[in-house]
Design an enzyme around this catalytic site. Sequence first.
Site, PDB file in Angstrom:
ATOM      1  N   GLU A 176       0.821  -1.132   0.097  1.00  0.00           N
ATOM      2  CA  GLU A 176       0.062  -0.051  -0.093  1.00  0.00           C
ATOM      3  C   GLU A 176       1.028   1.099  -0.096  1.00  0.00           C
ATOM      4  OE1 GLU A 176      -2.748  -0.101   3.301  1.00  0.00           O
ATOM      5  OE2 GLU A 176      -3.623   1.745   2.687  1.00  0.00           O
ATOM      6  N   ARG A 218       4.784 -12.983   9.908  1.00  0.00           N
ATOM      7  CA  ARG A 218       5.513 -11.876   9.442  1.00  0.00           C
ATOM      8  C   ARG A 218       6.780 -11.769  10.207  1.00  0.00           C
ATOM      9  NH1 ARG A 218       1.727  -8.045   9.362  1.00  0.00           N
ATOM     10  NH2 ARG A 218       3.173  -6.350   9.712  1.00  0.00           N
ATOM     11  N   LYS A 258       4.069   0.949   9.251  1.00  0.00           N
ATOM     12  CA  LYS A 258       4.215   2.044   8.457  1.00  0.00           C
ATOM     13  C   LYS A 258       3.708   3.216   9.393  1.00  0.00           C
ATOM     14  CE  LYS A 258       2.910   0.075   4.727  1.00  0.00           C
ATOM     15  NZ  LYS A 258       2.301   0.128   3.431  1.00  0.00           N
TER      16      LYS A 258
HETATM   17  P1  ATP Z   1       2.406  -2.107   7.756  1.00  0.00           P
HETATM   18  O1  ATP Z   1       1.608  -2.584   9.052  1.00  0.00           O
HETATM   19  O2  ATP Z   1       3.783  -1.880   8.003  1.00  0.00           O
HETATM   20  O3  ATP Z   1       1.856  -0.780   7.127  1.00  0.00           O
HETATM   21  P2  ATP Z   1       1.158  -3.929   5.705  1.00  0.00           P
HETATM   22  O4  ATP Z   1       0.867  -5.146   5.798  1.00  0.00           O
HETATM   23  O5  ATP Z   1      -0.124  -2.757   6.029  1.00  0.00           O
HETATM   24  O6  ATP Z   1       2.240  -3.231   6.644  1.00  0.00           O
HETATM   25  P3  ATP Z   1       1.512  -3.369   3.058  1.00  0.00           P
HETATM   26  O7  ATP Z   1       2.079  -2.476   2.222  1.00  0.00           O
HETATM   27  O8  ATP Z   1       0.094  -3.721   3.027  1.00  0.00           O
HETATM   28  O9  ATP Z   1       2.082  -3.320   4.414  1.00  0.00           O
HETATM   29  O10 ATP Z   1       2.196  -4.796   2.587  1.00  0.00           O
HETATM   30  C1  ATP Z   1       2.736  -5.359   1.423  1.00  0.00           C
HETATM   31  C2  ATP Z   1       3.154  -6.739   1.578  1.00  0.00           C
HETATM   32  O11 ATP Z   1       4.333  -6.797   2.664  1.00  0.00           O
HETATM   33  C3  ATP Z   1       1.935  -7.521   2.292  1.00  0.00           C
HETATM   34  O12 ATP Z   1       1.879  -8.712   1.578  1.00  0.00           O
HETATM   35  C4  ATP Z   1       2.414  -7.599   3.745  1.00  0.00           C
HETATM   36  O13 ATP Z   1       1.906  -8.994   4.158  1.00  0.00           O
HETATM   37  C5  ATP Z   1       3.980  -7.948   3.708  1.00  0.00           C
HETATM   38  N1  ATP Z   1       4.559  -7.483   4.963  1.00  0.00           N
HETATM   39  C6  ATP Z   1       4.182  -6.331   5.502  1.00  0.00           C
HETATM   40  N2  ATP Z   1       4.791  -6.307   6.874  1.00  0.00           N
HETATM   41  C7  ATP Z   1       5.518  -7.514   6.820  1.00  0.00           C
HETATM   42  C8  ATP Z   1       6.353  -8.119   7.863  1.00  0.00           C
HETATM   43  N3  ATP Z   1       6.739  -7.430   9.009  1.00  0.00           N
HETATM   44  N4  ATP Z   1       6.858  -9.294   7.434  1.00  0.00           N
HETATM   45  C9  ATP Z   1       6.354 -10.080   6.406  1.00  0.00           C
HETATM   46  N5  ATP Z   1       5.694  -9.511   5.508  1.00  0.00           N
HETATM   47  C10 ATP Z   1       5.313  -8.312   5.571  1.00  0.00           C
HETATM   48 MG    MG Z   2      -1.594  -2.726   4.752  1.00  0.00          MG
END
Ligand code: ATP
Ligand code: MG
Length: 556
Positions: free
Chosen positions: A34, A258, A268
């Site tokens: 995102e 994760r 983020k």
């Molecule tokens: P955040 O909570 O940091 O915003 P998010 O999952 O909302 O993380 P996205 O941009 O939606 O962030 O994530 C893109 C991809 O990265 C998704 O497939 C998500 O599952 C993966 N991802 C995000 N954080 C992790 C993590 N700590 N470990 C492994 N994969 C991750």
């Molecule tokens: Mg997300």
Amino acid sequence: MSEEKSLNFIEQIVEDDIANGVNGGRVLTRFPPEPNGYLHIGHAKSIVLNFGLAQKYNGKTNLRFDDTNPVTEDTEYVESIKNDIRWLGFEWANELYASDYFEELYQFAVKLIEKGLAYVEDATAEEIAAAKGTPTTPGTPTPARSRSVEENLDLFARMRKGEFKDGEKTLRAKGDLASPNMHMRDPLMYRIKHAHHHRTGDAWCIYPMYDFAHGQSDSIEKITHSICTLEFIPHRPLYDWFIKELEIFPSHQYEFARLNINYTVMSKRKLKLLVEEGFVSGWDDPRMPTISGLRRRGYTPASIRELCERVGVQKRDHMIELSLLEFCIREELNKTANRVMAVLDPVKLVITNYPEGQVEELTADNNPEDENAGSRTLHFSKTLYIEREDFMENPTKKYFRLGPGLMVRLKNAYIIKGESVEKDENGNITTIYATYLPESKSGGDSSGINVKGTIHWVSAAHAAKAEIRLYDRLFTSENPNGEEADFRTFINPNSLQVINEAYVEPSLSVAKPGDRFQFLRKGYFAVDQDSTSEKLIFNRTVTLKDTWAKEVRKEA
Ligand code: ATP
Ligand code: MG
């Protein structure tokens, strides 16, 4: 990847699918960020997994921006994400945006309405939540649930046209109000948001929810293995239900644990707060667990990929030690970084019996771990800088460095013996006087004297001045997320120490931003992006040893 290495559970699934001819053996993954912040090392884990699978099984990976939330997204983030993925060493097959599918998604929603599987809701978020029941008691239908298909089609079209205000109506799937899985109890598909979108502008005022965008986007792209983190397990039945009812390409979702690293936060939203509230200098502050922060700190793409490989792909959440990440970069830089001398806390040393005005050129190996690394020239003269801590006026018994009457070797140069000191009015040593043994020159030492200590130095007349930034963990708590208090209360007040006047070998004045060195006895350092030949700035990437492990041993 070596053949002997056992497969992780996702590789096993992919290999089984290939063996069974699923999708004709085709592998297409996607990385779906995102664009609402910079990538962090958790994302690296997902990148290495998704792109790594494609590489291993002759497949491809799409980069899909999951940009369905207009208010938090920005093109600045899109650019930084692309830059970071490339820096990590990966290239996507297609750059795609969920927002490109808005029309298709809208038509999918219409199809579900026509099938009697979706309806326009009037109830507020609170009313919807109240009617949903609890995991042990079924929900109750709202009056809107029994609307006719015609009325739903009309209302949904008017939602799109902008006839309603934010929150006034939503579109819900007609699921199962008695399902033990709350996500199946008539989940939201669309919400009204009169907001400008960074790509579609003002074309839309209704936006699909994650659950109605993600799986459908996977399906539109014909993704074979849609990999996400464990918290999406309860969403999987809904992911499958939409695909089945829409009769579209059957993508499948798989979940892994994760990446969590101790002494930091990895969301983020939280990282953004640290930036906005000035706890750090920006997304690329070298203390941040972002890719851009790690890069500025001196981490290499290979060290980050190595961490991801070592952590592996797990089915259960767990915490990884920050020291493992540090281990990965230390291992690499030990092999690749040239050794140089830098004095971080300088004190002047005058060699009284060394001829005034004489300069000797000494040769030093760049890296004893790499015979191809070559050598460089050091300038030796009468007046040097050494570390303040390498001299003790009243040395303790096991002090093997310099002191009155104590001998030590100057790295790549001579053995010297401490004689006397000069102090300022506050009693601080300003100059150390010593004598040297001319016959003890490194490489041709005939002095017959064995000294226990070797210290680093720079020639005062030749050294370049530098600013040096030393970093420590950003948080004092091992799990700032897991504490009751706000994560910001655990910020380490001593996470940055700036040294304004350090002295480095003159060879470093031509170093370029991003260059990495081992400062002998002091750690690995990288040239900061703001460094110039007029003002050199170095960031400490990591110490030579795990200093915290030592602390723990001391306490034990
Ligand atoms: P955040 O909570 O940091 O915003 P998010 O999952 O909302 O993380 P996205 O941009 O939606 O962030 O994530 C893109 C991809 O990265 C998704 O497939 C998500 O599952 C993966 N991802 C995000 N954080 C992790 C993590 N700590 N470990 C492994 N994969 C991750
Ligand atoms: Mg997300």
